[in-house]
Design an enzyme around this catalytic site. Structure first.
Site, PDB file in Angstrom:
ATOM      1  CE1 TYR A 192      39.109  28.378  -7.596  1.00 19.17           C
ATOM      2  CE2 TYR A 192      41.050  27.356  -8.576  1.00 19.17           C
ATOM      3  CZ  TYR A 192      40.470  28.142  -7.592  1.00 19.17           C
ATOM      4  OH  TYR A 192      41.253  28.698  -6.603  1.00 19.17           O
TER       5      TYR A 192
ATOM      6  CE  LYS B  50      40.157  31.966  -7.845  1.00 15.90           C
ATOM      7  NZ  LYS B  50      39.871  33.027  -6.854  1.00 15.90           N
TER       8      LYS B  50
HETATM    9  P1  NAP Z   1      37.828  28.375   1.840  1.00 13.88           P
HETATM   10  O1  NAP Z   1      38.519  27.980   3.109  1.00 13.88           O
HETATM   11  O2  NAP Z   1      36.780  27.492   1.279  1.00 13.88           O
HETATM   12  O3  NAP Z   1      37.282  29.852   2.041  1.00 13.88           O
HETATM   13  C1  NAP Z   1      36.489  30.467   1.064  1.00 13.88           C
HETATM   14  C2  NAP Z   1      35.823  31.666   1.694  1.00 13.88           C
HETATM   15  O4  NAP Z   1      35.013  32.303   0.686  1.00 13.88           O
HETATM   16  C3  NAP Z   1      34.885  31.299   2.846  1.00 13.88           C
HETATM   17  O5  NAP Z   1      34.961  32.293   3.848  1.00 13.88           O
HETATM   18  C4  NAP Z   1      33.517  31.328   2.186  1.00 13.88           C
HETATM   19  O6  NAP Z   1      32.448  31.607   3.079  1.00 13.88           O
HETATM   20  C5  NAP Z   1      33.732  32.505   1.251  1.00 13.88           C
HETATM   21  N1  NAP Z   1      32.678  32.619   0.233  1.00 13.88           N
HETATM   22  C6  NAP Z   1      32.280  31.703  -0.680  1.00 13.88           C
HETATM   23  N2  NAP Z   1      31.243  32.192  -1.400  1.00 13.88           N
HETATM   24  C7  NAP Z   1      31.007  33.458  -0.926  1.00 13.88           C
HETATM   25  C8  NAP Z   1      30.073  34.459  -1.235  1.00 13.88           C
HETATM   26  N3  NAP Z   1      29.154  34.306  -2.204  1.00 13.88           N
HETATM   27  N4  NAP Z   1      30.134  35.644  -0.555  1.00 13.88           N
HETATM   28  C9  NAP Z   1      31.044  35.826   0.413  1.00 13.88           C
HETATM   29  N5  NAP Z   1      31.926  34.891   0.787  1.00 13.88           N
HETATM   30  C10 NAP Z   1      31.919  33.712   0.115  1.00 13.88           C
HETATM   31  O7  NAP Z   1      38.895  28.539   0.649  1.00 13.88           O
HETATM   32  P2  NAP Z   1      40.347  29.222   0.550  1.00 13.88           P
HETATM   33  O8  NAP Z   1      41.259  28.192   0.017  1.00 13.88           O
HETATM   34  O9  NAP Z   1      40.674  29.947   1.790  1.00 13.88           O
HETATM   35  O10 NAP Z   1      40.066  30.253  -0.650  1.00 13.88           O
HETATM   36  C11 NAP Z   1      40.295  31.641  -0.574  1.00 13.88           C
HETATM   37  C12 NAP Z   1      40.687  32.141  -1.948  1.00 13.88           C
HETATM   38  O11 NAP Z   1      41.967  31.583  -2.317  1.00 13.88           O
HETATM   39  C13 NAP Z   1      39.731  31.742  -3.074  1.00 13.88           C
HETATM   40  O12 NAP Z   1      39.547  32.833  -3.948  1.00 13.88           O
HETATM   41  C14 NAP Z   1      40.456  30.606  -3.772  1.00 13.88           C
HETATM   42  O13 NAP Z   1      40.067  30.462  -5.115  1.00 13.88           O
HETATM   43  C15 NAP Z   1      41.898  31.066  -3.630  1.00 13.88           C
HETATM   44  N6  NAP Z   1      42.920  30.036  -3.799  1.00 13.88           N
HETATM   45  C16 NAP Z   1      42.975  28.987  -2.934  1.00 13.88           C
HETATM   46  C17 NAP Z   1      43.983  28.041  -3.112  1.00 13.88           C
HETATM   47  C18 NAP Z   1      44.114  26.857  -2.191  1.00 13.88           C
HETATM   48  O14 NAP Z   1      44.922  25.950  -2.493  1.00 13.88           O
HETATM   49  N7  NAP Z   1      43.372  26.802  -1.079  1.00 13.88           N
HETATM   50  C19 NAP Z   1      44.919  28.164  -4.150  1.00 13.88           C
HETATM   51  C20 NAP Z   1      44.826  29.246  -4.997  1.00 13.88           C
HETATM   52  C21 NAP Z   1      43.834  30.185  -4.808  1.00 13.88           C
HETATM   53  P3  NAP Z   1      31.553  30.421   3.759  1.00 13.88           P
HETATM   54  O15 NAP Z   1      32.323  29.945   4.959  1.00 13.88           O
HETATM   55  O16 NAP Z   1      30.294  31.152   4.101  1.00 13.88           O
HETATM   56  O17 NAP Z   1      31.359  29.360   2.726  1.00 13.88           O
END
Ligand code: NAP
Length: 235
Positions: free
Chosen positions: A160, A164
């Site tokens: 991961y 990034k």
């Molecule tokens: P999340 O709630 O798990 O949402 C992830 C989203 O990505 C979901 O809509 C998922 O769709 C979608 N996705 C996964 N694989 C995909 C694919 N092949 N094609 C299209 N959509 C896909 O996670 P989140 O925390 O909101 O993450 C959003 C972004 O923020 C990510 O890039 C993550 O790395 C980044 N981020 C998160 C955090 C944190 O603490 N949460 C911190 C830093 C960065 P499905 O519902 O279909 O699975």
């Protein structure tokens, strides 16, 4: 009118980013790999939806056609992402990581960003003020993960954070290649979403703030940066 596509916007940070950008007056496409989840999310927000699986060329090409037919694209938020977690929601560390796991994670987090950005370049180039936001992570920072005694140093994952860090490099190189666009990488902060089994300490409202801010930068705004809500981060 600004038209914006957010990948992976059916839930989590992408959904909240969509909510805030709809409120700011953008025409928002909720990108979702599942049509029904996308439709449901779009209905809740008064947004549009488009099916887009960032790992699938045909799906991405179809999304470009749909959005082009409705007038084009100004802002692309590359938000879709996955993390490598195993039993009991534990992060997969160096001892357990296989090449196949790494490849699969890169397919979404890295190749997905390239696939989607490349496919939408013709539409972005036609925009008067094109913007790309790449949702990175604080874990992308080599400086932070090397700083002994910090929470980032203690994070055991490999795939991961490597994905990034690559997103950050993609951001730097694309920003130089397309000076007419504003292209930035953002760190939302540790946010409670399904990605981390809702263990994050911030709300999605807090986490989405920097994504929303960088989605709204004007032609004179920053490009090629790596920022969180408080400013630039160490690479
Ligand atoms: P999340 O709630 O798990 O949402 C992830 C989203 O990505 C979901 O809509 C998922 O769709 C979608 N996705 C996964 N694989 C995909 C694919 N092949 N094609 C299209 N959509 C896909 O996670 P989140 O925390 O909101 O993450 C959003 C972004 O923020 C990510 O890039 C993550 O790395 C980044 N981020 C998160 C955090 C944190 O603490 N949460 C911190 C830093 C960065 P499905 O519902 O279909 O699975």
């Amino acid at each position: 009118m600004t038209t914006t596509l957010i990948t992976g916007a059916n839930k989590g940070l992408g959904f909240e980013t969509a909510r805030q950008l709809v409120a700011a007056g953008h025409t928002v496409y909720i990108g979702s790999r599942d049509a029904e989840r996308g439709r449901h999310a779009a209905e809740l927000l008064g947004a549009r939806t488009v099916v887009i699986d960032v790992t699938d060329d045909a799906s991405v090409a179809a999304a470009v056609k749909t959005i082009e037919a409705h007038g084009g694209l100004d802002v692309l938020v590359n938000n879709a992402g996955v993390e490598a977690r195993g039993e009991g929601n534990t992060v997969v560390g160096a001892a357990d990581l296989t090449a196949d796991m790494m490849r699969s994670l890169f397919e979404t987090n890295v190749f997905g960003v390239v696939r989607v950005t490349h496919a939408f370049l013709p539409l972005l180039r036609r925009s008067a003020a094109p913007v790309v936001v790449n949702v990175s992570s604080g874990l992308a920072s080599l400086t932070r993960l090397s700083a002994e005694g910090t929470p980032a140093y203690a994070y055991p994952g490999v795939a991961y954070p490597a994905s990034k860090t690559t997103v950050n490099m993609i951001t730097v190189q694309y920003a130089k290649a397309f000076p007419e666009m504003r292209i930035n990488a953002v760190e939302p902060g540790f946010t409670a979403t399904d990605l981390n089994g809702n263990t994050g300490t911030q709300t999605v409202e807090e986490g989405a703030e920097i994504i929303v801010r960088m989605a709204q930068v004007g032609p004179d705004g920053p490009t090629g940066g790596y920022v969180d809500a408080s400013g630039p981060l160490p690479w």
